[in-house]
Design an enzyme around this catalytic site. Structure first.
Site, PDB file in Angstrom:
ATOM      1  N   ASP A 119      -1.769  -1.591 -10.013  1.00  0.00           N
ATOM      2  CA  ASP A 119      -2.357  -0.371 -10.943  1.00  0.00           C
ATOM      3  C   ASP A 119      -1.918  -0.584 -12.484  1.00  0.00           C
ATOM      4  OD1 ASP A 119      -3.848   0.951  -8.754  1.00  0.00           O
ATOM      5  OD2 ASP A 119      -1.550   2.006  -8.101  1.00  0.00           O
ATOM      6  N   LYS A 157       1.013   4.346  -0.038  1.00  0.00           N
ATOM      7  CA  LYS A 157       1.667   3.112  -1.164  1.00  0.00           C
ATOM      8  C   LYS A 157       2.916   3.207  -1.048  1.00  0.00           C
ATOM      9  CE  LYS A 157      -1.956   3.722  -4.636  1.00  0.00           C
ATOM     10  NZ  LYS A 157      -2.448   3.652  -6.058  1.00  0.00           N
TER      11      LYS A 157
END
Ligand code: ATR
Length: 281
Positions: free
Chosen positions: A108, A72
């Site tokens: 997220d 990420k």
């Protein structure tokens, strides 16, 4: 018309490991439900190889990527243009390949917030929230949690300095502080969110027994076939609800899908399908 023109739009998730990923299944269900023509695969990428793999995928006509552990931060560096929430999180889980460049976003946090506030009708405004962990997972959800205006957000971590550092980095967004687990004695929270990786070893961070308020909720970002260690902890400590991360997983995927396709899929039926095979009630 050539064969390549007939090919459905291509998407993928890249990670290491990746075999366990539910994302191909989730996006196939979204595509069927919204009548979108696309293919979505899981690609195993070796550590250090993210940018090259993403480049290859894009060059072969890929339209977008999901990015999971441990890439990420690599994706954050790789993107040409970041959304405000991805910029703040320091992590990207969604890449959108456009002719003008590569956009990076992080879905997220919005996935977690939607699962709590929409699916479970649990508003976060004015709640006392305890966030366990100060790694990538915690950082990814912090901007969205603070945007809900909780009464306070305390980050507690095994390495206290990391929690303090994270709180400093986000303190312009709301009331956030950091500490070690020992400093939680005598404190109580309405919602405890586990963003540590302790559950990988079936463990729970060391928490005082009375840290969850009466009528409190627990939420584990992790999920599994069996209830996670933290979900079990919540049940044992009287949580009204002790939830795992399946709802967040589907909600973050839905937001990625919306960014790519401009269509919002229904998440409830997909969460139900995943629960059948994922978690033992
Ligand atoms: P992720 O991207 O999943 O957040 P990470 O960045 O490596 O992974 O962060 C892992 C987090 O879990 C950290 O907050 C870590 O605490 P430290 O910063 O002290 O290392 C926490 N963690 C991992 N194992 C743990 C355990 N057994 N008990 C408590 N916290 C743990």
């Amino acid at each position: 018309m050539s064969l390549t023109e007939l090919k459905p739009d291509q998407y993928a998730v890249m990670g290491h490991p990746i075999a366990h990923s539910q994302s191909p299944r989730i996006h196939a269900l979204f595509a069927a439900q919204t009548h979108q023509s696309l293919e979505y695969q899981a690609i195993l990428v070796e550590p250090g190889g993210f940018a090259a793999a993403a480049q290859t995928f894009r060059a072969s006509g890929g339209k977008g990527l999901n990015v999971t552990i441990p890439f990420k931060q690599d994706a954050w560096v790789y993107a040409d243009l970041l959304s405000a929430r991805a910029e703040r999180a320091g992590a990207v889980n969604t890449l959108i390949f456009e002719t003008g460049g590569i956009r990076g976003d992080n879905t997220d946090g919005v996935g977690l917030v939607r699962d709590l506030t929409v699916n479970h009708r649990y508003p976060l405004a004015e709640k006392r929230i305890l966030l366990l962990g100060a790694g990538g997972a915690a950082r990814g959800v912090l901007p969205s949690l603070l945007a809900e205006r909780p009464a306070q957000l305390v980050i507690a971590n095994r390495t206290a300095e990391k929690a303090l550092g994270l709180a400093l980095r986000f303190n312009d967004l709301g009331r956030v502080s950091g500490c070690g687990f020992a400093e939680l004695a005598e404190r109580q929270f309405d919602l405890i969110i586990n963003a540590t990786s302790a559950g990988l070893g079936d463990a729970v961070p060391p928490l005082p027994d009375a840290v969850l308020a009466v009528e409190g909720w627990c939420y584990d970002l992790m999920y599994g076939r069996e209830p996670t260690a933290f979900v079990r902890w919540g049940r044992e400590h009287g949580a009204v609800q002790s939830l795992d991360g399946v709802g967040m997983l589907v909600e973050q995927a839905a937001e990625s899908f919306r960014l790519w396709r401009g269509v919002s899929p229904e998440t409830k039926p997909v969460i139900a399908v995943l629960r059948e095979g994922c978690v033992t009630p």
